[in-house]
Design an enzyme around this catalytic site. Structure first.
Site, PDB file in Angstrom:
ATOM      1  N   THR A  46       0.792  -1.260  -0.029  1.00 25.10           N
ATOM      2  CA  THR A  46       0.007   0.123   0.121  1.00 25.10           C
ATOM      3  C   THR A  46       0.915   1.157  -0.063  1.00 25.10           C
ATOM      4  OG1 THR A  46      -1.791  -1.077   1.416  1.00 25.10           O
ATOM      5  CG2 THR A  46      -1.950   1.266   1.087  1.00 25.10           C
ATOM      6  N   GLU A  47       0.608   2.041  -0.801  1.00 27.32           N
ATOM      7  CA  GLU A  47       1.366   3.339  -1.068  1.00 27.32           C
ATOM      8  C   GLU A  47       2.903   3.250  -1.167  1.00 27.32           C
ATOM      9  OE1 GLU A  47      -0.450   5.859  -1.500  1.00 27.32           O
ATOM     10  OE2 GLU A  47      -2.399   5.413  -0.739  1.00 27.32           O
ATOM     11  N   LEU A  48       3.293   2.379  -1.460  1.00 29.38           N
ATOM     12  CA  LEU A  48       4.744   1.846  -1.838  1.00 29.38           C
ATOM     13  C   LEU A  48       5.293   1.724  -0.360  1.00 29.38           C
ATOM     14  CD1 LEU A  48       6.134   3.215  -4.961  1.00 29.38           C
ATOM     15  CD2 LEU A  48       4.993   1.338  -4.599  1.00 29.38           C
ATOM     16  N   TRP A  55       5.535   6.630  -0.819  1.00 31.51           N
ATOM     17  CA  TRP A  55       5.573   7.345  -1.852  1.00 31.51           C
ATOM     18  C   TRP A  55       5.014   8.681  -1.807  1.00 31.51           C
ATOM     19  CZ3 TRP A  55       2.779   5.131  -7.050  1.00 31.51           C
ATOM     20  CH2 TRP A  55       1.527   5.089  -6.704  1.00 31.51           C
TER      21      TRP A  55
END
Lengths: 467, 484
Positions: free
Chosen positions: A145-147, A299
């Site tokens: 999730t979300e890097l 990220w």
């Protein structure tokens, strides 16, 4: 040989409806169907469908040469099924070309990796199952999730059998090093890392339509020139972005689709780059060095940290609260509870509670259903309170059963079986009686539900005995 | 006896206790045979007209001399998406920074109507709107540069001619507590002059500082005695950090009044000590509550826990943070209690953060501002009502809670503590005492029962009729003194 990796993130959360204090304990449906449907259909029309068509066109134009990769969150797929099944079909079409790689992530697009290894593993497996069912594809590369990434997450992901993971090429982690190589994890040397080149990714994802950017307008020609300017020793350019970039964050009118349509041709003509999927890249290039990330990175935002989701008092409270319920959820066998448990973990709920609105405010407001972070928090906590009450109720029912000795349970089963027999007898009589009379259908239906209830109770009893 | 009454709120359009109190008292007066003319800034059409003649100040034409300097403030957004905004300002040249800032507020904030906003909250507002206070700049005395929604906006000031003319106008009152409050208060006084010219009456009665200027103007025009009714003072609302303009208006009103009515001795002392008013002219008349005979439970509670309620504006005056701290103490000791904070105000967001940082929000709920039936619904399902006001002139809300058989905990720093014998009284800052009482009322049935029993008896005695009789007596006294 050098490679460009396109990776697109597809995600839509189940947004919550306005859920007031008075509804706690009374209303157990939490989702804003209208908002979810309209957002999904809008984004499908503006982004998913046209962009999928475009990618398909490019793949057919450059067989075996143009490649992209996706990760689609489980909650997004659930919403495709509900509101835009045609999108799912078009993704399936892409999958069939063999030039598209699908990555695994957490089913609920959750932050479970930061809190609960057990729940994280479960959601990853769920997602894996889903990918296999839908696309007949078994992903070997993971993106969280979300890097979000850290050494701890690397360990978990490696244990689950993945060969590589995607994350941000965060400056404070890389230091002088370049993101344009394959790296490997410092704690799990066999797990390879692909790091986002945020400069070139954000040129497309964020700056493309910005008229105050000194490079505006961005053309395929210009972009290719930048690619050529990269040191010849660099091997992979990781372009990771939200799929909604195409047509939604950057409207069609900005020329984003035309840019993407032209890009492959220019890449093939004027550069020595080729397009690869993440799996191909990790098999082609030797990892150059280990990377250690003791504190999680993501990220998001300028700092590439977690503060968009976890940071202020409200986010921390909400996050800890929902995961404090985990143990109870795991003891309960109830489909709806498990579903809500998933949907309430979606990271977007915490994102809406973010109070650092300055530099990154724009993105934070994207499809945000709340006027301010405080409303988001109050609403979420009300929903969680109701969820907790439901859990407690189920839990006490369960506790009652466990508390009983086997003999008592047996007696209960006997009792209910007799009851069922009696009711069935009655039902038979009544059906015979009412066969001719249409007026008494009502009493008949009540009886049926009653005997059904008795049946469910019995099946629960049997289960408890098994334990 | 005919009374010209000035109010700021009228049910059902109220934001606090002021409107309810004015209405209750006025209704009781009309029952005693007093003829009422009731002026409010704005009428919505669904008010109770039985109490007398209602006048909407928005409908009264006023002749004024106007000097208008028109300035056009055009909003040049970089995207050129928004419409140009034209704003008209009167009389003064608005070149200082603060004035510019006012304009920015007008452009950006559609509805910032929070009564008694403090600087901290205002900053928070700006942040949510994405406006960076530091970044607001003035360039070349012509441009105003500010950030909004991630964009840089330029506002340009252009000048037009200055014109003077007489004008017949009707003021458009919001009737709320917005940022144009002072302008509305002054306009209201202008309207009061016209009304005083046209109406026949014996006494003027002005409720709270918003109407004091109107009352004084009406007195000046008509030569009739003025009664001002102090429902709250600036010291109650803001502690020691008072708004000096408000204080001045309050003192001006009291000094020019023939009789000052306070809603409690707590307030009477403030009026005498802080405003320097002659004690012989200050009288206490307690508020009351409309009695509902034998209210039956109507709403079903959907949660198994006991409910402890705070209902009121979430402002400094009401002491919301003490409720949260007490809740934390109770939360740690027992599981089966839920807390509700109902209302809104300038401390709303701060209180949400406080509750979150105390880690109690799974059983501490915020409802925002509640209206009509939802208030009844909440009181109906409540098990304890807490009013930890820091300074409360009267505090009608505990009486309303008692109407629904809810035991109440009230602060000693309130007027209502003077009239209730059988309520649990605490110092507002003593969160441990509040917590003890909450715990006792929730855990020990007997304790709650006793308070319910006596509450009924006490409510019987608190009738608007009694208050109205005393007010009528004061009207007569004012008239008699005035003639001397």
């Amino acid at each position: 040989m050098r490679a460009i990796i396109f990776y697109f993130q597809v995600h839509q959360p189940f947004r919550l409806k306005q859920y007031r204090f008075f509804e706690i304990g009374y209303d157990h449906y939490y989702y804003d169907d209208f908002a979810n449907r309209s957002v999904m259909q809008k984004v499908a029309q503006k982004c998913y469908l046209p962009m999928n068509d475009l990618l398909l066109e490019l793949i057919e134009k450059y067989p075996g040469k143009f490649k992209v990769s996706f990760s689609i969150s489980g909650v997004a797929i659930d919403q495709f099924k509900l509101y835009a099944p045609e999108v799912l079909d078009s993704f399936k079409k892409l999958a069939q070309t063999g030039q598209v790689e699908f990555l695994d992530e957490t089913y609920a697009h959750s932050l479970a990796s930061l809190k609960s290894p057990r729940e994280f593993e479960r959601q990853v497996r769920m997602h894996n199952q889903l990918m296999r069912e839908l696309f007949n594809y078994n992903p070997k590369v993971f993106r969280n999730t979300e890097l979000i990434y850290s050494d701890d997450i690397a360990k978990m992901v490696y244990k689950l059998g993945y060969k590589a993971i995607l994350t941000e090429g965060a400056k404070h982690v890389l230091g002088w090093r370049s993101p344009n190589f394959v790296y490997y994890s410092g704690v799990e040397p066999k797990l390879k890392l692909l790091l986002k080149n945020y400069q070139l990714s954000d040129d497309i994802a964020f700056r493309f339509s910005n008229r105050f950017w000194d490079q505006w307008p961005l053309t395929a020609e210009k972009y290719v020139a930048w690619l050529n300017a990269i040191d010849k020793k660099h091997e992979v350019i990781n372009l990771f972005m939200d799929y909604e970039t195409f047509g939604e964050h950057q409207w069609a009118e900005t020329g984003i689709f035309d840019f993407m349509r032209a890009l492959p041709e220019y890449v093939f003509k004027y550069t020595d780059f080729q397009f690869m999927t993440p799996s191909e890249a990790i098999n082609t290039f030797q990892p150059v060095a280990p990377i250690n990330v003791p504190n999680p990175i993501s990220w998001a935002d300028e700092a590439r940290d977690l503060t968009a989701w976890l940071g202020n008092e409200m986010q921390n409270e909400a996050f800890d609260k929902i995961y404090s319920l985990e143990d109870k959820v795991y003891q309960i066998d109830d489909q709806q509870i498990w579903k809500d448990w998933l949907y309430l973990q979606t990271s977007d709920h915490f994102y809406y509670m973010c109070t650092k609105f300055f530099a990154d405010g724009d993105v934070h407001m994207y499809f945000n259903p709340y006027k301010n972070p405080y409303d988001a928090f109050v609403n979420y906590m009300n929903v969680v309170s109701d969820f907790e009450l439901r859990l407690k109720q189920k839990y006490t029912e369960l506790g009652d059963l466990i508390a009983n000795s086997p003999e008592q349970i047996k007696a209960l089963i006997d009792k209910y079986q007799q009851e069922i027999k009696k009711l069935q007898q009655k039902l038979k009589e009544l059906t015979q009686k009412t066969a001719g009379k249409s007026t008494s259908t009502r009493s008949k239906s009540t009886k049926t539900t009653r005997s059904k209830n008795a049946k469910t109770t019995r099946s629960r009893n049997t289960k408890a005995k098994g334990k | 006896m005919r009374v010209l009454t000035f109010g700021w709120e009228f049910p059902p359009h109220i934001s606090g206790g002021l409107g309810t109190a004015c209405y209750g008292l006025t209704k009781a007066l009309s029952k005693l045979g007093v003829e009422i003319i009731f002026v409010v800034p704005k009428l919505f059409g669904d008010e109770d007209v039985q109490i007398g003649k209602l006048i909407s100040a928005s409908e009264v034409p006023v002749r004024i001399l106007r000097q208008v300097k028109t300035e056009y403030l055009e909003n040049y957004s970089l995207e050129n998406l928004s419409e140009p905004i034209n704003l008209e300002f009167e009389k003064e040249n608005y070149f200082e920074f603060d004035r510019f800032f006012e304009k920015v507020r007008k452009i950006s904030i559609n509805s910032p109507l929070i009564p008694y906003a403090n600087p901290q909250t205002f900053d928070e507002y700006l942040r949510l709107l994405g406006i960076d206070k530091e970044q607001i700049q003035i360039k070349d005395k012509e441009f105003l540069v500010y950030q909004s929604e991630g964009q840089t906006n330029f506002a340009k000031i252009t000048h037009d001619d200055v014109r003077s003319f007489y004008e017949q106008v009707k003021f458009d009152f919001s009737g709320g507590y917005g940022q144009n409050l002072f302008q509305e208060v002054v306009n209201y006084a202008l309207v009061a002059r016209e009304i005083a010219k046209n109406e026949q009456f014996d006494v003027i009665h002005a409720h709270d500082w918003l109407t004091y200027l109107a009352g004084v103007e009406a007195k000046r025009i008509s030569g009739k005695p003025l009664v001002v009714h102090v429902h709250a003072t600036e010291f109650d609302r803001s502690g020691e950090n008072i708004n000096y303009t408000v204080y001045q208006i309050e003192r001006y009103g009291m000094q020019n009044a023939d009789i000052v009515i306070t809603v409690s001795n707590w307030t009477r002392n403030i009026v005498i000590n802080r405003y320097g008013i002659d004690p012989d002219r200050v009288f206490t008349v307690y508020n009351a509550v409309d009695h509902l005979p034998d209210y039956k439970k109507h709403f079903k509670k959907t949660v198994p826990e006991k409910i402890v309620t705070f209902l009121g504006r979430i402002t400094f005056q009401k002491g919301p943070e003490y409720f949260i701290e007490a809740a934390k103490l109770v939360y740690d000791r027992c599981q089966d209690v839920r807390f509700v904070m109902a209302g809104s105000g300038d401390m709303y967001w701060r209180m949400i953060r406080l509750a979150a940082s105390r880690r109690i929000t799974d059983r501490f709920h915020f409802t925002g501002f509640l209206r009509g039936i939802d208030v009844i619904r909440l009181l109906d399902i409540s098990d304890v009502y807490v009013m930890p006001s820091v300074s409360e002139p009267f505090g009608i809300s505990p009486l309303e809670a008692m109407r629904f058989n809810v035991p109440v905990i009230i602060s000693k720093q309130s007027g209502v503590a003077e009239v209730l014998k059988h309520a649990l009284k605490v110092d507002f800052w003593d969160t441990h005492a509040i917590a003890d009482y909450i715990y006792g009322l929730v855990k020990y049935k007997g304790m709650a029962q006793i308070f319910r029993k006596y509450a009924k008896q006490e409510l019987e005695q608190l009738k608007w009729e009694n208050s109205a009789k005393k007010v009528l007596w004061l009207y007569q006294k004012a008239l008699a003194d005035f003639k001397k």
